[in-house]
Design an enzyme around this catalytic site. Sequence first.
Site, PDB file in Angstrom:
ATOM      1  N   GLY A  17       0.785  -1.232   0.000  1.00  0.00           N
ATOM      2  CA  GLY A  17       0.000   0.000   0.000  1.00  0.00           C
ATOM      3  C   GLY A  17       0.818   1.283   0.000  1.00  0.00           C
ATOM      4  O   GLY A  17       0.275   2.368  -0.193  1.00  0.00           O
ATOM      5  N   PRO A  26       7.452   6.954  -6.052  1.00  0.00           N
ATOM      6  CA  PRO A  26       7.481   7.685  -7.329  1.00  0.00           C
ATOM      7  C   PRO A  26       7.954   6.767  -8.463  1.00  0.00           C
ATOM      8  O   PRO A  26       8.869   5.958  -8.263  1.00  0.00           O
ATOM      9  CB  PRO A  26       8.480   8.810  -7.068  1.00  0.00           C
ATOM     10  CG  PRO A  26       8.430   9.033  -5.588  1.00  0.00           C
ATOM     11  CD  PRO A  26       8.215   7.656  -5.001  1.00  0.00           C
ATOM     12  N   LEU A  58       9.617   7.467 -11.025  1.00  0.00           N
ATOM     13  CA  LEU A  58      10.945   7.857 -11.510  1.00  0.00           C
ATOM     14  C   LEU A  58      11.714   8.471 -10.357  1.00  0.00           C
ATOM     15  O   LEU A  58      11.190   9.347  -9.661  1.00  0.00           O
ATOM     16  CB  LEU A  58      10.775   8.885 -12.638  1.00  0.00           C
ATOM     17  CG  LEU A  58      12.005   9.627 -13.137  1.00  0.00           C
ATOM     18  CD1 LEU A  58      12.920   8.691 -13.914  1.00  0.00           C
ATOM     19  CD2 LEU A  58      11.595  10.795 -14.038  1.00  0.00           C
ATOM     20  N   GLY A  74      19.363   7.936  -9.093  1.00  0.00           N
ATOM     21  CA  GLY A  74      20.386   7.005  -8.629  1.00  0.00           C
ATOM     22  C   GLY A  74      21.707   7.703  -8.356  1.00  0.00           C
ATOM     23  O   GLY A  74      22.056   8.668  -9.042  1.00  0.00           O
ATOM     24  N   ASP A 129      17.803   6.607  -4.785  1.00  0.00           N
ATOM     25  CA  ASP A 129      18.289   5.240  -4.566  1.00  0.00           C
ATOM     26  C   ASP A 129      19.773   5.283  -4.258  1.00  0.00           C
ATOM     27  O   ASP A 129      20.588   5.650  -5.100  1.00  0.00           O
ATOM     28  CB  ASP A 129      18.065   4.384  -5.822  1.00  0.00           C
ATOM     29  CG  ASP A 129      18.610   2.975  -5.625  1.00  0.00           C
ATOM     30  OD1 ASP A 129      17.996   2.222  -4.847  1.00  0.00           O
ATOM     31  OD2 ASP A 129      19.657   2.640  -6.213  1.00  0.00           O
ATOM     32  N   TYR A 145      27.689   2.285  -1.538  1.00  0.00           N
ATOM     33  CA  TYR A 145      28.067   3.411  -2.411  1.00  0.00           C
ATOM     34  C   TYR A 145      28.879   4.465  -1.664  1.00  0.00           C
ATOM     35  O   TYR A 145      29.458   5.352  -2.289  1.00  0.00           O
ATOM     36  CB  TYR A 145      26.831   4.102  -3.016  1.00  0.00           C
ATOM     37  CG  TYR A 145      25.963   3.245  -3.901  1.00  0.00           C
ATOM     38  CD1 TYR A 145      26.370   1.974  -4.311  1.00  0.00           C
ATOM     39  CD2 TYR A 145      24.718   3.699  -4.335  1.00  0.00           C
ATOM     40  CE1 TYR A 145      25.555   1.193  -5.105  1.00  0.00           C
ATOM     41  CE2 TYR A 145      23.908   2.914  -5.140  1.00  0.00           C
ATOM     42  CZ  TYR A 145      24.325   1.662  -5.509  1.00  0.00           C
ATOM     43  OH  TYR A 145      23.510   0.890  -6.300  1.00  0.00           O
ATOM     44  N   LYS A 150      20.352   0.179   0.567  1.00  0.00           N
ATOM     45  CA  LYS A 150      20.578  -1.267   0.480  1.00  0.00           C
ATOM     46  C   LYS A 150      21.576  -1.731   1.538  1.00  0.00           C
ATOM     47  O   LYS A 150      22.566  -1.038   1.797  1.00  0.00           O
ATOM     48  CB  LYS A 150      21.143  -1.633  -0.905  1.00  0.00           C
ATOM     49  CG  LYS A 150      20.428  -0.967  -2.059  1.00  0.00           C
ATOM     50  CD  LYS A 150      20.970  -1.381  -3.417  1.00  0.00           C
ATOM     51  CE  LYS A 150      20.372  -0.517  -4.516  1.00  0.00           C
ATOM     52  NZ  LYS A 150      20.953   0.814  -4.640  1.00  0.00           N
ATOM     53  N   HIS A 166      21.136  -5.977  -0.987  1.00  0.00           N
ATOM     54  CA  HIS A 166      21.814  -5.568  -2.233  1.00  0.00           C
ATOM     55  C   HIS A 166      21.978  -6.731  -3.217  1.00  0.00           C
ATOM     56  O   HIS A 166      21.907  -6.547  -4.425  1.00  0.00           O
ATOM     57  CB  HIS A 166      23.173  -4.957  -1.887  1.00  0.00           C
ATOM     58  CG  HIS A 166      23.671  -3.964  -2.881  1.00  0.00           C
ATOM     59  ND1 HIS A 166      24.371  -2.839  -2.528  1.00  0.00           N
ATOM     60  CD2 HIS A 166      23.576  -3.923  -4.229  1.00  0.00           C
ATOM     61  CE1 HIS A 166      24.674  -2.155  -3.624  1.00  0.00           C
ATOM     62  NE2 HIS A 166      24.209  -2.792  -4.668  1.00  0.00           N
TER      63      HIS A 166
HETATM   64  P1  NAD Z   1      22.338   4.486 -15.739  1.00  0.00           P
HETATM   65  O1  NAD Z   1      21.705   3.577 -16.719  1.00  0.00           O
HETATM   66  O2  NAD Z   1      21.488   5.353 -14.906  1.00  0.00           O
HETATM   67  O3  NAD Z   1      23.389   5.332 -16.572  1.00  0.00           O
HETATM   68  C1  NAD Z   1      24.131   6.324 -15.928  1.00  0.00           C
HETATM   69  C2  NAD Z   1      25.158   6.887 -16.892  1.00  0.00           C
HETATM   70  O4  NAD Z   1      24.510   7.308 -18.108  1.00  0.00           O
HETATM   71  C3  NAD Z   1      25.760   8.148 -16.276  1.00  0.00           C
HETATM   72  O5  NAD Z   1      26.940   7.833 -15.614  1.00  0.00           O
HETATM   73  C4  NAD Z   1      25.988   9.031 -17.470  1.00  0.00           C
HETATM   74  O6  NAD Z   1      27.264   8.760 -17.983  1.00  0.00           O
HETATM   75  C5  NAD Z   1      24.971   8.586 -18.476  1.00  0.00           C
HETATM   76  N1  NAD Z   1      23.787   9.478 -18.574  1.00  0.00           N
HETATM   77  C6  NAD Z   1      22.879   9.789 -17.609  1.00  0.00           C
HETATM   78  N2  NAD Z   1      21.917  10.586 -18.117  1.00  0.00           N
HETATM   79  C7  NAD Z   1      22.216  10.771 -19.418  1.00  0.00           C
HETATM   80  C8  NAD Z   1      21.597  11.487 -20.460  1.00  0.00           C
HETATM   81  N3  NAD Z   1      20.461  12.143 -20.267  1.00  0.00           N
HETATM   82  N4  NAD Z   1      22.189  11.456 -21.676  1.00  0.00           N
HETATM   83  C9  NAD Z   1      23.318  10.769 -21.904  1.00  0.00           C
HETATM   84  N5  NAD Z   1      23.957  10.062 -20.952  1.00  0.00           N
HETATM   85  C10 NAD Z   1      23.406  10.061 -19.722  1.00  0.00           C
HETATM   86  O7  NAD Z   1      23.328   3.607 -14.862  1.00  0.00           O
HETATM   87  P2  NAD Z   1      23.602   3.308 -13.328  1.00  0.00           P
HETATM   88  O8  NAD Z   1      24.090   4.477 -12.592  1.00  0.00           O
HETATM   89  O9  NAD Z   1      24.443   2.084 -13.319  1.00  0.00           O
HETATM   90  O10 NAD Z   1      22.174   2.897 -12.752  1.00  0.00           O
HETATM   91  C11 NAD Z   1      21.292   3.827 -12.144  1.00  0.00           C
HETATM   92  C12 NAD Z   1      21.164   3.565 -10.677  1.00  0.00           C
HETATM   93  O11 NAD Z   1      20.796   2.201 -10.450  1.00  0.00           O
HETATM   94  C13 NAD Z   1      22.471   3.694  -9.889  1.00  0.00           C
HETATM   95  O12 NAD Z   1      22.893   5.024  -9.724  1.00  0.00           O
HETATM   96  C14 NAD Z   1      22.095   2.979  -8.627  1.00  0.00           C
HETATM   97  O13 NAD Z   1      21.277   3.807  -7.817  1.00  0.00           O
HETATM   98  C15 NAD Z   1      21.306   1.799  -9.183  1.00  0.00           C
HETATM   99  N6  NAD Z   1      22.137   0.576  -9.361  1.00  0.00           N
HETATM  100  C16 NAD Z   1      21.866  -0.492  -8.570  1.00  0.00           C
HETATM  101  C17 NAD Z   1      22.613  -1.650  -8.681  1.00  0.00           C
HETATM  102  C18 NAD Z   1      22.289  -2.826  -7.821  1.00  0.00           C
HETATM  103  O14 NAD Z   1      23.092  -3.794  -7.765  1.00  0.00           O
HETATM  104  N7  NAD Z   1      21.169  -2.843  -7.154  1.00  0.00           N
HETATM  105  C19 NAD Z   1      23.682  -1.722  -9.594  1.00  0.00           C
HETATM  106  C20 NAD Z   1      23.943  -0.613 -10.385  1.00  0.00           C
HETATM  107  C21 NAD Z   1      23.151   0.525 -10.274  1.00  0.00           C
END
Ligand code: NAD
Length: 294
Positions: free
Chosen positions: A11, A15, A17, A20, A45, A50, A75, A108
Amino acid sequence: MGIPTYELNNGVHIPVLGFGVYQATPEQTVSAVGAALEIGYRHVDTAAAYGNEREVGQAIAAAEVDRDDIFIETKVWISDYGYDATLHAYDKAAGKLGVDQIDLLILHHPMPGEFELTIAAYRALEKLHADGKVRAIGVSNFGPAHLDRLLAETEVVPAVNQIELHPYFRQSDSVARADELGILTQAWSPLGGITTYFEGSHTSPLQDPAVRAIADAHTKTPAQVLLRWHLQQGRQVFPKSVTPARIAENFDVFDFELTVAELAAIDALDTGVRGGPEAEVFARENFDFEIPEA
Ligand code: NAD
């Protein structure tokens, strides 16, 4: 207008979006989260691993947005798995974030080699949830078999499973199992970030000709198209950027719609090859760091 939300299986609303902060340095985190909150993001997130929970908390405390209007997700790292250790991991995280309640606390990774510790960690999340210290609990990087095993041995169905998910790696089996179980799939690396983080990795979906053509057709950017693709298929996303223009661009995705054919064209890019490591890599002997107390 507030940002749309998904209703979690208990419940609580999240959001659709968020923002990260993986690989954002502590300094970058303060300014990037500050910029994101100003633009309108209301979900962040982060993770103990991190190393920037404190800075997420600082940015939230400094923002002109009520704490209660911001959804904080973090996490528990594998070095803190185990019932008592995970209860204590909450204290560490809440202390660094500077809050007395965390909106969503997740594991995680599964540790397939020590799944009983993963279960004990999840039971601690259930206790934190029962005590009102967290509003929802969940997991990350769980495959269908990990989900089934967890469900067989615990009480509370996870609210989310946060997994690698972008056009090149769609994990349809994990998404389907989560859907059956009422678990919201959160897509990490929603823009395919992971595809560019390691040497020798393939091109980013942001550069994919099919994605670029769809972006041109809508006078939008490839990043915006990928985020729409997730949202129209019911996944929660939190793209990462520390560049204010991109942070704003990634939030500006509520004024257009992809067609069914465009969604299918992006679906068709799936290679079935993950960018991140297999679950089996997540064993304590492969990671030589611990989460500091403060
Ligand atoms: P992402 O897919 O969000 O890509 C991020 C990269 O894309 C940035 O470093 C930047 O270089 C580029 N970017 C961002 N906006 C852009 C735009 N508008 N135009 C062009 N390039 C752009 O990758 P991410 O950071 O790996 O994933 C997002 C979030 O997911 C992380 O920050 C984290 O919070 C989470 N995450 C979780 C796990 C997990 O194991 N649970 C692992 C990785 C990431």
